[in-house]
Design an enzyme around this catalytic site. Structure first.
Site: not given
Ligand code: DGJ
Length: 697
Positions: A450, A518
């Protein structure tokens, strides 16, 4: 027919792909000048292409007509400043090398110690042309460095056409990949990221057409940059001449030093021309990505369960095992423990950077959970965000100088975190070490990598070439991924940046899939996935089925529709399965099984977009050998409107197609002209999945 030919009389190079042709030539001053990018031409034909109009004769040429221009009146692809304050390039051709589909043409500056090589690569299995540039400072050790203010990978020029339309992507967090198709103004249109990463707000690809192309018809010229940091593409539309564009890494204002003996290479800025509409150009990108970009293109991506939306930061052994139980029963093949497993990470305010397993949440480490996941027949994956740190962490307290920062400037936190300076060799070495240890000490099959904030105050005090950090940060991320993959060949990686903020061909060259957004609301996702599909293949697009009402939008959407939307890519489950009732679990298990049956067609097939997601009917179609899968969506029902019919693409009028579920035989000629009647349930959010197999005549 050779892929690359040199026509010595005209000092012209001709690159040929199955459906296109690219040509450039040297002018009398040795400047490399664009000749043709478009439909196939023979050598004889290419030699007669009229030269592009030139308005001046100095090296300050019109933008867009050279292969890589010096400073000019438009946006230069190459902007170099020498110690004597001279600028630009006076080209002197040195030599060239052809090796199969690969061409490199070498030049030197007539005065300054600079060598420039233009690189091209074509493949016999598609129309994508790869281009990049290298520079080398050829001066003695004590020579002055050369300042690079711009070093694009390539400049591309279209043949003259009456109209022009630019397609590109805009968006934001949880609203990625919104396609815009509009006429660019006469002048310059700049698409860029100044964020240190690819960005949610834009994506480094464009498509240009003459204003008349459709999904299935018309000429389209497209380009995409394989880079995961800041970038810039400048489209130049002169008042009277043909449109061109230049693109590469870095944003305006960056200055880099090229020291004697050092080389500089750009990422690939690939281009593709197609004459059968936007859909065919998308398919050309998808095929290219599968054949020449992805590290494991032949694998089928597993059905993932990710616990993030179910538990947030509230993770522990028992809770995760309970979710693993349900995920396995539904048919998930990979269980991913997301954020919150390490350090003092009970919220986004602390712990990032302290990559030790939290002993209260996972007593004895992660191995118990990994064992439980494996016992249930799934692989195990783990979330990491290596490039970031919370100020409230042991790492930051020990190494406050490791973050991007500037003297006498505040350190702006976003999501309570700062960016580690991965351009620093010690930081990159630290990151590789803990990641390598993590993978060596645990049975981890998968990393979700991430990146949750953009660069700010991007300084590197004490460095005499601080601009480099924008480039070297990304290069070191790539190098770490490459080393980890070599050391742990079984590990697969998902690229993520707060959703889809790191979606590009550069990251896809060392990862296996992308967390698209997300936003898991199925209705919003139709639009986001439509945009993703313009360049990136379905087999890399991860889509989870989550809860209803959706946690982000509050929208209520039936499980079946949510599944059918997520089945359009790499299916995942992301809801709080402990709250799903027996009927939902049973339906979900059936739909996961249905996905597994069609997965090779979806992940490896050729994708056709059927309409644009909106209020009426739209769909996606995948063709893989004789198999055809159609996923159809009607977001809103309207009384009195026509029956739900979608016209599948590419039907052979002489063929018959059998519906795998009903056994019904359809004639290609009828499908092509009257469409496929869909058995959609009544009401809003209606969807269907149809699997047809072409029959032997
Ligand atoms: C952002 C990601 O896009 C989410 O899926 C998740 O992993 C969060 N970060 C976790 O902090």
């Amino acid at each position: 027919m050779p892929l690359v030919t040199y026509l010595a009389d005209r000092r012209m190079w001709l690159l040929r792909t199955p459906g296109s042709c690219y040509a450039f030539a040297l002018d009398a001053d040795d400047r490399p000048c664009h000749v043709h990018w478009g439909p196939p031409l023979t050598a004889e034909q290419a030699l007669t292409v009229p030269p592009a109009p030139r308005r001046d004769t100095s090296s300050f040429t019109q933008p867009g007509y050279g292969e890589l221009e010096g400073p000019g009146f438009g946006a230069p692809s190459l902007r170099l400043i020498y110690a004597d304050h001279g600028e630009g390039v006076e080209w002197r051709h040195l030599d060239h090398e052809i090796d199969g589909g690969r061409l490199s043409v070498r030049f030197a500056d007539r005065h300054h110690p600079l060598e420039i090589t233009l690189h091209y690569r074509v493949h016999d299995d598609g129309d994508v042309i790869e281009r990049w540039t290298t520079l080398r400072h050829t001066g003695a050790d004590d020579a002055e460095p050369i300042t690079l203010e711009r070093c694009d990978s390539a400049a591309w020029t279209l043949p003259p056409r009456d109209g022009v339309r630019l397609s590109h992507m805009v968006g934001g967090w949880s609203a990625e990949n919104q396609v815009r198709r509009e006429e660019p103004p006469v002048g310059e249109t700049v698409l860029t990221s100044r964020r240190g990463t690819t960005g949610h707000h834009a994506n480094p690809w464009i498509m240009l057409d003459d204003g008349t192309a459709t999904e299935e018809r018309g000429e389209v010229w497209s380009a995409a940059l394989a880079w995961s940091g800041s970038w810039r593409i400048t489209v130049q539309r002169p008042p009277f001449d043909a449109v061109g564009f230049t693109g590469g890494f870095g944003h305006e204002g960056l200055r880099l030093r090229l020291a004697p003996g050092r080389s500089w290479h750009t990422p690939i800025f690939a281009g593709v021309y197609g004459s059968a509409g936007f859909g065919a150009v998308s398919r050309a990108w998808h095929a290219y990505t599968r054949r020449h970009v992805l590290p494991h293109p032949d694998e089928l991506r597993p059905v993932v369960y990710n616990s993030w939306e179910a538990t947030g930061f509230d993770v522990d052994l028992d809770g995760q095992v309970r979710l693993a139980d349900r995920a396995a029963a539904l048919g998930a093949e990979l269980f991913v423990l997301d954020d919150g497993w390490f350090g003092d990470r009970s919220s986004d305010r602390a712990g990032l950077g302290d990559w030790q397993v939290n002993p209260e949440r996972f007593p004895g480490g992660l191995n118990k959970l990994i064992g439980a996941v494996r016992q249930r027949g799934m692989r195990f994956g783990l979330w990491v965000e290596p490039e970031m740190v919370n100020p409230d962490s042991r790492l930051y307290r020990e190494h406050p100088d490791w973050v991007l920062h500037m003297p006498h400037r505040r350190r702006t936190t976003l999501r309570n975190q700062l960016v580690l300076n991965f351009a620093r060799p010690d930081v990159a070495a630290w990151a590789y070490d803990w990641l390598d240890r993590l993978l060596s000490e645990h049975g981890i099959d998968f990393l979700k990598w991430d990146f949750n904030r953009a660069f700010t105050e991007a300084g590197w005090p004490g460095q005499d070439d601080p601009g480099r950090l924008w480039i070297d940060h990304v290069r070191n991320v790539y190098a770490i991924m490459d080393r980890l993959r070599a050391a742990h060949p079984g590990v697969r990686i998902e690229a993520c940046a707060g959703g889809g903020g790191r979606t590009d061909l550069g990251v896809l060259n060392r990862t296996d899939q992308i967390w698209t957004s997300d936003n898991t609301d199925a209705v919003d996702r139709l639009v986001i996935q439509h945009g993703f599909s313009q360049v990136y293949p379905a087999g890399t697009m991860v889509a989870w089925v989550t809860d209803s009402p959706n946690p982000l939008t509050g929208r209520l959407v039936p499980l079946r529709f949510r599944f059918h939307v997520a089945m359009a890519g790499v299916l995942g489950l992301g809801g709080d399965l402990s709250a799903w009732d027996e009927a939902e679990l049973a339906e979900a298990a059936e739909l996961v099984a249905e996905y597994k049956r069609i997965r090779p067609v979806v992940q490896h097939g050729a994708l056709h977009r059927l309409g644009t997601p909106g209020e009426s009917l739209s769909g996606v179609q995948y063709v893989h050998g004789d198999d055809i899968v159609i996923l159809a969506y009607r977001v809103k029902t309207r009384f009195g409107h026509h029956a739900a019919r979608l016209r599948p693409a590419g039907m052979d009028p002489d063929a018959r197609y059998r519906d795998v579920v009903t056994g019904r035989i359809h004639h290609g000629a009828v499908l092509a002209s009257h469409g496929l009647e869909l058995d959609l349930p009544q009401g809003d959010h209606a969807s269907a999945q149809v699997h047809l197999v072409r029959q032997d005549p």
